[in-house]
Design a protein around this motif. Structure first.
Motif, PDB file in Angstrom:
ATOM      1  N   ALA A   1      -4.246   3.384  -0.903  1.00  0.00           N
ATOM      2  CA  ALA A   1      -4.574   3.525   0.519  1.00  0.00           C
ATOM      3  C   ALA A   1      -5.947   4.135   0.737  1.00  0.00           C
ATOM      4  CB  ALA A   1      -3.521   4.394   1.191  1.00  0.00           C
ATOM      5  N   ASP A   2      -6.484   4.813  -0.274  1.00  0.00           N
ATOM      6  CA  ASP A   2      -7.679   5.634  -0.040  1.00  0.00           C
ATOM      7  C   ASP A   2      -8.991   4.861  -0.138  1.00  0.00           C
ATOM      8  OD1 ASP A   2      -7.652   5.183  -2.690  1.00  0.00           O
ATOM      9  OD2 ASP A   2      -7.594   7.269  -3.316  1.00  0.00           O
ATOM     10  N   LEU A   3      -8.899   3.527  -0.260  1.00  0.00           N
ATOM     11  CA  LEU A   3     -10.063   2.645  -0.324  1.00  0.00           C
ATOM     12  C   LEU A   3     -10.907   2.872  -1.572  1.00  0.00           C
ATOM     13  CD1 LEU A   3     -11.005   2.719   3.458  1.00  0.00           C
ATOM     14  CD2 LEU A   3      -9.959   0.841   2.210  1.00  0.00           C
TER      15      LEU A   3
ATOM     16  N   ARG B   1      12.095  11.015   1.198  1.00  0.00           N
ATOM     17  CA  ARG B   1      11.328  12.144   0.669  1.00  0.00           C
ATOM     18  C   ARG B   1      10.265  11.575  -0.255  1.00  0.00           C
ATOM     19  NH1 ARG B   1      12.608  12.655  -4.723  1.00  0.00           N
ATOM     20  NH2 ARG B   1      14.716  12.097  -5.349  1.00  0.00           N
ATOM     21  N   ASN B   2       9.485  12.451  -0.889  1.00  0.00           N
ATOM     22  CA  ASN B   2       8.460  11.981  -1.814  1.00  0.00           C
ATOM     23  C   ASN B   2       9.092  11.553  -3.138  1.00  0.00           C
ATOM     24  OD1 ASN B   2       6.070  13.346  -3.971  1.00  0.00           O
ATOM     25  ND2 ASN B   2       5.640  11.620  -2.653  1.00  0.00           N
ATOM     26  N   PHE B   3       8.977  10.264  -3.433  1.00  0.00           N
ATOM     27  CA  PHE B   3       9.542   9.762  -4.684  1.00  0.00           C
ATOM     28  C   PHE B   3       8.469   9.467  -5.721  1.00  0.00           C
ATOM     29  CE2 PHE B   3      13.282   9.004  -2.102  1.00  0.00           C
ATOM     30  CZ  PHE B   3      14.313   9.150  -2.999  1.00  0.00           C
ATOM     31  N   GLY B   4       7.229   9.486  -5.321  1.00  0.00           N
ATOM     32  CA  GLY B   4       6.154   9.230  -6.279  1.00  0.00           C
ATOM     33  C   GLY B   4       5.511   7.870  -6.098  1.00  0.00           C
ATOM     34  N   HIS B   5       4.262   7.826  -6.500  1.00  0.00           N
ATOM     35  CA  HIS B   5       3.413   6.651  -6.351  1.00  0.00           C
ATOM     36  C   HIS B   5       4.038   5.392  -6.953  1.00  0.00           C
ATOM     37  CE1 HIS B   5      -0.574   4.740  -7.896  1.00  0.00           C
ATOM     38  NE2 HIS B   5      -0.194   4.171  -6.790  1.00  0.00           N
TER      39      HIS B   5
ATOM     40  N   VAL C   1       0.838  -1.199   0.000  1.00  0.00           N
ATOM     41  CA  VAL C   1       0.000   0.000   0.000  1.00  0.00           C
ATOM     42  C   VAL C   1       0.878   1.256   0.000  1.00  0.00           C
ATOM     43  CG1 VAL C   1      -1.928   1.145   1.159  1.00  0.00           C
ATOM     44  CG2 VAL C   1      -1.563  -1.296   1.524  1.00  0.00           C
ATOM     45  N   PRO C   2       0.870   2.042  -1.082  1.00  0.00           N
ATOM     46  CA  PRO C   2       1.618   3.300  -1.084  1.00  0.00           C
ATOM     47  C   PRO C   2       0.823   4.377  -0.355  1.00  0.00           C
ATOM     48  CG  PRO C   2       0.520   3.032  -3.209  1.00  0.00           C
ATOM     49  CD  PRO C   2       0.173   1.818  -2.376  1.00  0.00           C
ATOM     50  N   LEU C   3       1.515   5.178   0.436  1.00  0.00           N
ATOM     51  CA  LEU C   3       0.821   6.221   1.193  1.00  0.00           C
ATOM     52  C   LEU C   3       1.543   7.545   1.066  1.00  0.00           C
ATOM     53  CD1 LEU C   3       0.850   3.871   4.136  1.00  0.00           C
ATOM     54  CD2 LEU C   3      -1.312   4.954   3.627  1.00  0.00           C
TER      55      LEU C   3
END
Ligand code: UDP
Ligand code: MG
Length: 319
Positions: A95-97, A70-74, A9-11
């Motif tokens: 993750a957002d269902l 850091r933010n690397f992307g989905h 699950v990516p968040l």
């Protein structure tokens, strides 16, 4: 500890949904009777996603966490999750269902029947803007027309892949990752399960236009050379047009009294063709930029922290 199913699950800034997401996933996975692990990949969130995930993981050794620096992307987060997954099958889910966890048992069922990739096909999208639906529709169809690989239309990253597929993906080191395209590209025995894409449980989309364009660019440049060939086609057409026009002008000069028109035409032509050339150079630049990214060979992502991973799993991530 070996498990049968890994759920990745990516968040990214998902503090509003993370608890509910974990609860629903756990409920569904407990119901399958399979041994499982859930891997939360925190893609450098700036909100309380990590502390909440950490709290949840303390009470459940089957919940494992990876936290990026850091933010690397989905797409990169998914990749990291797959790299760290130990299961015989790996499920990727948002993750957002919006992708209902309740579909996972159907996927596992198909996998047991012998399919190695089971992707979720969105029959309907609920609660998404007209803009998002329209751009997605145009994007998937254009991409399909431009590529030789058969990419399923209207399928996101919600899917189950077999260990064999996962290992194949891990051996592909490319940097601009369009994971769903790569999964199609590797082949294997694939099938679909249909589902209705629900509304986001809470929070807002983490995919602004900028990230959508980046994803589209990665998808196009990774799977098609047609944009490059476009310049050959347009160049040929324009040259042919120019040549025909030259013939017309010469004939006018020789056989009629019409004066050949002046600078306005020239200015228009110059602007038009210089614009065209710049666009074509931009397209080439997109490919060169990505070649540059590949040659730098920097790690795809940097894991800053992990929870509930043993040494063996550690070796697999962060390549
Ligand atoms: N996501 C991520 N990194 C990013 C953007 C998004 O890990 O840079 C995750 C996000 O937390 C979610 C999934 O990718 O689990 C899909 O994102 P989102 O639901 O915002 O996209 P949408 O459904 O609107 O296309
Ligand atoms: Mg979403």
């Amino acid at each position: 500890m070996s498990v049968t199913v890994s759920v990745v699950v990516p968040l990214y800034n998902e503090r509003e949904v993370i608890r509910e997401s974990y609860r629903r996933l756990k409920e569904v996975m407990d119901g399958t009777g399979e041994s499982y692990e859930i891997i939360f990949v925190d893609d450098g969130s700036r909100d309380e996603t990590w502390p909440i995930a950490h709290e949840l993981a303390e009470g459940d050794p089957r919940l494992r966490l990876l936290g990026f620096s850091r933010n690397f992307g989905h797409q990169t987060a998914i990749t990291a999750g797959m790299d760290a997954a130990g299961g015989d099958a790996v499920v990727v889910i948002d993750a957002d269902l919006q992708d209902p966890p309740e579909v996972i048992p159907q996927m596992i069922q198909k996998w047991r029947e012998g399919y190695q990739v089971v992707y979720g096909l969105r029959t309907k999208r609920e609660g998404e803007t007209f803009f998002k639906k329209a751009t997605a529709k145009i994007f998937y169809r254009t991409l399909n027309a431009l590529t030789e690989v058969d990419l399923p239309v209207d399928a996101g990253d919600f899917r189950l892949i077999d260990r064999a597929v996962c290992d194949t993906l891990k051996s592909m080191p490319e940097r601009s990752r369009y994971v769903r395209g790569l999964v199609s590209w590797v082949g294997f025995k694939q099938t679909a399960v249909e589902y209705v894409r629900a509304e986001r449980f809470a929070g807002t989309t983490k995919y602004p236009l900028r990230k959508m364009l980046r994803l589209a660019g990665d998808a196009l440049t990774s799977f098609s050379y047609k944009p490059l060939k476009l310049s050959i086609l347009i160049g040929a057409l324009v040259s042919a047009g120019g040549f025909a026009y030259a013939v017309v002008i010469i004939c006018q000069r020789l056989f009629t009294d019409i004066l050949v028109s002046g600078w306005a035409t020239l200015a228009c032509l110059t602007l038009f063709f210089n614009g065209l050339i710049l666009i074509m150079m931009g397209i080439i630049g997109q490919y060169i930029g990505r070649i540059y990214d590949e040659t730098k060979a920097r790690p795809l992502y940097i894991v800053a922290r992990r929870v509930n991973f043993d040494e063996k799993a550690d070796r697999n991530d962060n390549r």
